[in-house]
Motif scaffolding. Structure first.
Motif, PDB file in Angstrom:
ATOM      1  N   UNK A 100       0.928  -1.097   0.034  1.00 23.88           N
ATOM      2  CA  UNK A 100      -0.115   0.031  -0.103  1.00 23.88           C
ATOM      3  C   UNK A 100       0.763   1.424  -0.208  1.00 23.88           C
ATOM      4  N   UNK A 101       0.198   2.295  -0.652  1.00 26.97           N
ATOM      5  CA  UNK A 101       1.011   3.522  -0.757  1.00 26.97           C
ATOM      6  C   UNK A 101       0.015   4.927  -0.570  1.00 26.97           C
ATOM      7  N   UNK A 102       0.430   5.833   0.195  1.00 25.46           N
ATOM      8  CA  UNK A 102      -0.119   7.087   0.187  1.00 25.46           C
ATOM      9  C   UNK A 102       0.924   8.217  -0.030  1.00 25.46           C
ATOM     10  N   UNK A 103       0.455   8.988  -1.087  1.00 23.41           N
ATOM     11  CA  UNK A 103       1.212   9.915  -1.477  1.00 23.41           C
ATOM     12  C   UNK A 103       1.395  11.114  -0.509  1.00 23.41           C
ATOM     13  N   UNK A 104       0.524  11.745   0.423  1.00 26.89           N
ATOM     14  CA  UNK A 104       0.925  12.489   1.220  1.00 26.89           C
ATOM     15  C   UNK A 104      -0.322  12.576   2.217  1.00 26.89           C
ATOM     16  N   UNK A 105       0.084  12.824   3.680  1.00 31.87           N
ATOM     17  CA  UNK A 105      -0.854  12.871   4.516  1.00 31.87           C
ATOM     18  C   UNK A 105      -0.723  14.028   5.527  1.00 31.87           C
ATOM     19  N   UNK A 106      -1.721  14.838   5.716  1.00 33.12           N
ATOM     20  CA  UNK A 106      -1.572  15.868   6.507  1.00 33.12           C
ATOM     21  C   UNK A 106      -2.592  15.662   7.813  1.00 33.12           C
ATOM     22  N   UNK A 107      -2.180  15.771   8.941  1.00 33.49           N
ATOM     23  CA  UNK A 107      -2.904  15.743   9.982  1.00 33.49           C
ATOM     24  C   UNK A 107      -2.893  17.168  10.784  1.00 33.49           C
ATOM     25  N   UNK A 108      -3.754  17.934  10.995  1.00 35.36           N
ATOM     26  CA  UNK A 108      -3.570  19.452  11.299  1.00 35.36           C
ATOM     27  C   UNK A 108      -3.138  19.336  12.614  1.00 35.36           C
ATOM     28  N   UNK A 109      -2.091  20.255  12.902  1.00 35.35           N
ATOM     29  CA  UNK A 109      -1.551  20.454  14.220  1.00 35.35           C
ATOM     30  C   UNK A 109      -0.582  19.278  14.774  1.00 35.35           C
ATOM     31  N   UNK A 110      -0.458  18.081  13.871  1.00 33.73           N
ATOM     32  CA  UNK A 110       0.335  17.045  14.288  1.00 33.73           C
ATOM     33  C   UNK A 110       1.431  16.731  13.046  1.00 33.73           C
TER      34      UNK A 110
END
Length: 711
Positions: free
Chosen positions: A585-595
């Motif tokens: 599995x691949x995820x290009x970009x992941x943003x978790x606000x404040x984290x």
């Protein structure tokens, strides 16, 4: 000298004797007319017997069969003056009624009457007559009818006075003046002893009879003092026998001319000295008495074999009967004639009768069982026996078998057809057996011959039905093993062992079995990873073994993820790859606000089912955490388990610009967090934990970048 008449008895009848074996007696008559009989009771005619001696049994008799009245007797009394001499013991008193009892003449009369009574009882005498002699001879008129009757029957009583006619005549003899009073008076005178005229007159009486056998009983108490006897003897016919008796001490048989012995010798009779006159009535009936003298057996016309076992013992005076038993010599196969001859004698001479039976001696079968034989347990072995029996009469054959050595208890054998000479036999166990072929012809004792049969052991056959080969199981999971087996030797018992090929000891499996088949079962939890070629061994009680293998692959479950967070903010493992089944599995970009902001997230997990190797990988190109307080580049982790072991590793490029590499450690971000890198730990349950980066904030927030797990 003329020989006394002697001839083999003429068979006159066949009489059925009701006895064991339905034997037929052979009946005949001696020359004097006495019945003689012999019968073979066993073996019956046509009997079939085995080789060896044959016991012959039967019966014989004399004087009990139908007599033949073929004899005449002429009673001749000496009435010379010397017969007036007294006899101390007497012979029954005054036999002739002359008032002078117990004289020699009284004994002559008593003896002649006793002989006549014997003739009546035996039935062998058809006619009788009488004569007397003294100075001259005289014939007797033996019947009260008119005329001169020279003969009558021994039992005739024509005047019905209760006394037999001839015995009345004999009782009328007198020695003073010497002659007969009945039935016509005769007076030859008593002054001398004239043998010559006595012979002439008695010959006249005897030749008047019509029987084929003629006897003259000639009594005298003295010696001849008359003319020479040669002339009268020359006129005696050949069928006439004189039996002379020298009565008292004043007489003797003598020798030479003009003696009682000459009379007997010239006519084929005998002379008997009777010095004790009182014995004359007991001796005279012996002239016509009979004796069963001997029994003999002939086999196939060979030499006679004396029969010595009779009940009662021989000789036996008639009338009498005996039973007998006698054994033949050993007889060979073939047809044999067995003949038993009974020999006897009576007043007419010697004779015999013979009974024969024909038997067949049957040779026993010849049995050849063949062999020795060899084969395998549980498998039919061909048997090829032969039986020859040319003379029958019937034949049955049968095979039998018995353990000899090395055969376990409970073993059984079965024939294809035990009654056939060529057949098969199948046994449930190995070892040495004795096979026996028996033939029975119904005559001889059964004939049996043995051969050996050696059966070798046959190994059992085994398969593994569970688990399926190549099965993959996680470490520590119990695996059930089932191994059915068969054995053509249904008497064998079995044990089994299982080698799990994982370094643990070989164990004994649980065996459940019935004749010829069974199952070995066990269970095992593997702790070693990788491929295990599990070996199941089935061993029979004779040491033969069979094996089967099954491949079991032991592995650990695995997982990998690029980002996970717990605490005030929770982020599930992303991307999250687990195996089995294999995932990537691949995820290009992941943003978790404040984290966090993370780029190029990747996770994969694979299990090689052939080797049991599990591989889990996670990578992150870069990440910015906690509002830019922490920046990390080139993050990756690797977890591998298999036969060579369980390993975990990770590398980190930089943290806030500081190069890290693969070494483990931590660094603090003042006032923000503690950063741990390249952590490798094992949980109490044995799970491998590999974290490339783990961040722990002062407020308890935890962030993991690039982690993998095994177990």
């Amino acid at each position: 000298m003329r020989p006394r008449h002697s001839a083999v008895a003429v068979l006159t009848a066949f009489t059925l004797v009701v006895s064991a074996g339905q034997a037929f007696a052979v009946d005949g008559n001696l020359p004097g007319g006495t019945g003689i009989s012999v019968a073979i009771t066993t073996p019956a005619d046509g009997t079939v017997l085995p080789p060896g001696p044959v016991t012959v049994t039967g019966t014989a008799s004399i004087g009990q069969g139908q007599p033949v009245a073929n004899t005449s007797i002429t009673y001749v009394l000496d009435v010379s003056g010397s017969t007036s001499a007294g006899v101390a013991a007497g012979c029954g008193g005054d036999q002739n009624g002359d008032g002078a009892p117990n004289q020699i003449l009284d004994c002559e009369v008593a003896a002649a009457r006793a002989l006549n009574a014997q003739a009546v009882g035996l039935g062998t005498v058809a006619q009788v007559g009488a004569a007397v002699f003294g100075s001259a001879g005289a014939t007797a008129d033996v019947a009260p009818a008119a005329g001169d009757q020279l003969t009558t029957t021994p039992g005739a009583d024509t005047n019905a006075n209760g006394t037999r006619d001839v015995e009345e005549v004999l009782a009328s003899a007198n020695n003073n003046p010497g002659g007969l009073g009945l039935f016509t008076a005769r007076a030859p005178g008593s002054g001398s002893t004239n043998f010559a005229d006595g012979i002439t007159k008695s010959t006249t009486v005897a030749t008047a009879s019509t029987t084929p056998r003629k006897l003259v009983v000639f009594l005298s108490d003295g010696m001849n003092n008359g003319p020479a006897i040669a002339g009268p003897l020359g006129a005696v016919p050949a069928d006439l026998d004189y039996f002379t008796f020298a009565v008292g001490t004043g007489s003797s048989c003598g020798s030479g001319a003009n003696t009682l012995q000459q009379i007997a010798d010239a006519t084929g009779g005998t002379c008997t000295n009777v010095p004790d006159v009182a014995q004359l009535p007991a001796i005279l009936p012996g002239v016509i008495s009979s004796t069963l003298t001997a029994l003999t057996l002939r086999v196939d016309g060979g030499a006679p074999i004396a029969v010595t076992s009779t009940t009662p013992a021989l000789p036996q005076n008639g009338p009498a009967a005996v039973t007998y038993t006698v054994d033949t010599p050993a007889l060979a196969a073939g047809t044999h004639e067995l003949c038993v001859t009974a020999a006897g004698t009576d007043g007419g001479g010697n004779g015999d009768v013979t009974d024969c039976t024909t038997i067949t001696v049957n040779a026993p079968p010849v049995v050849t069982p063949g062999g020795p034989y060899a084969g395998q347990e549980g498998t039919g072995v061909s048997l090829a026996g032969t039986v020859t029996d040319p003379d029958g009469p019937g034949l049955t054959t049968a095979w039998s078998i018995a353990p000899a050595s090395g055969v376990d208890p409970g073993a059984t054998c079965a024939f294809g057809d035990a009654t056939q000479q060529n057949t098969t036999v199948t046994c449930t166990d190995d070892g040495v057996y004795t096979v026996t072929l028996t033939a029975n012809d119904g005559v001889n004792a059964p004939v049996a011959q043995n051969a050996t049969l050696t059966l070798t052991n046959v190994a059992p056959a085994v398969t593994i039905t569970a688990p399926a080969t190549g099965v993959t199981v996680t470490r520590g999971t119990p695996v059930a093993f089932t191994a059915p087996f068969t054995d053509i030797a249904t008497n064998d018992t079995h044990t089994c062992t299982v080698d799990f090929a994982d370094g643990t000891p070989v164990v004994a499996g649980t065996v459940s079995q019935a004749p010829g088949s069974g199952t070995c079962s066990t269970s095992h939890a593997f702790t070693a990873l990788g491929v295990h070629n599990v070996l199941v061994t089935i061993t029979d009680d004779d040491g033969a073994a069979a094996t089967a293998t099954v491949k079991v692959v032991t592995y650990l479950r695995g997982e990998a993820f690029a980002l996970a967070a717990t605490g005030l903010i929770t982020v599930a493992k992303t991307p999250h790859a687990t195996c089995p089944p294999n995932q990537d599995k691949t995820t290009a970009t992941l943003t978790v606000l404040g984290l966090a902001t993370v780029q190029a997230l990747h996770a994969d997990c694979t299990l090689d089912p052939v080797t049991g190797t599990t591989t889990a990988n996670a990578t992150v190109d870069g990440a910015t955490l906690l509002g830019g307080a922490i920046t990390i580049s080139m993050i990756e982790s690797h977890c591998t388990s298999g036969a060579s072991g369980i390993t975990g590793s990770s590398t980190v490029g930089t943290i806030n610009g500081t190069p890290i590499g693969s070494g483990s450690g931590s660094l603090g971000i003042p006032g923000v967090a503690q950063v741990f890198y390249n952590e490798t730990t094992t949980t109490p349950s044995g799970q491998l934990v590999q974290n490339a980066v783990r961040v722990r904030t002062l407020l308890g927030q935890e962030i993991i970048l690039s982690g993998c797990r095994l177990g």
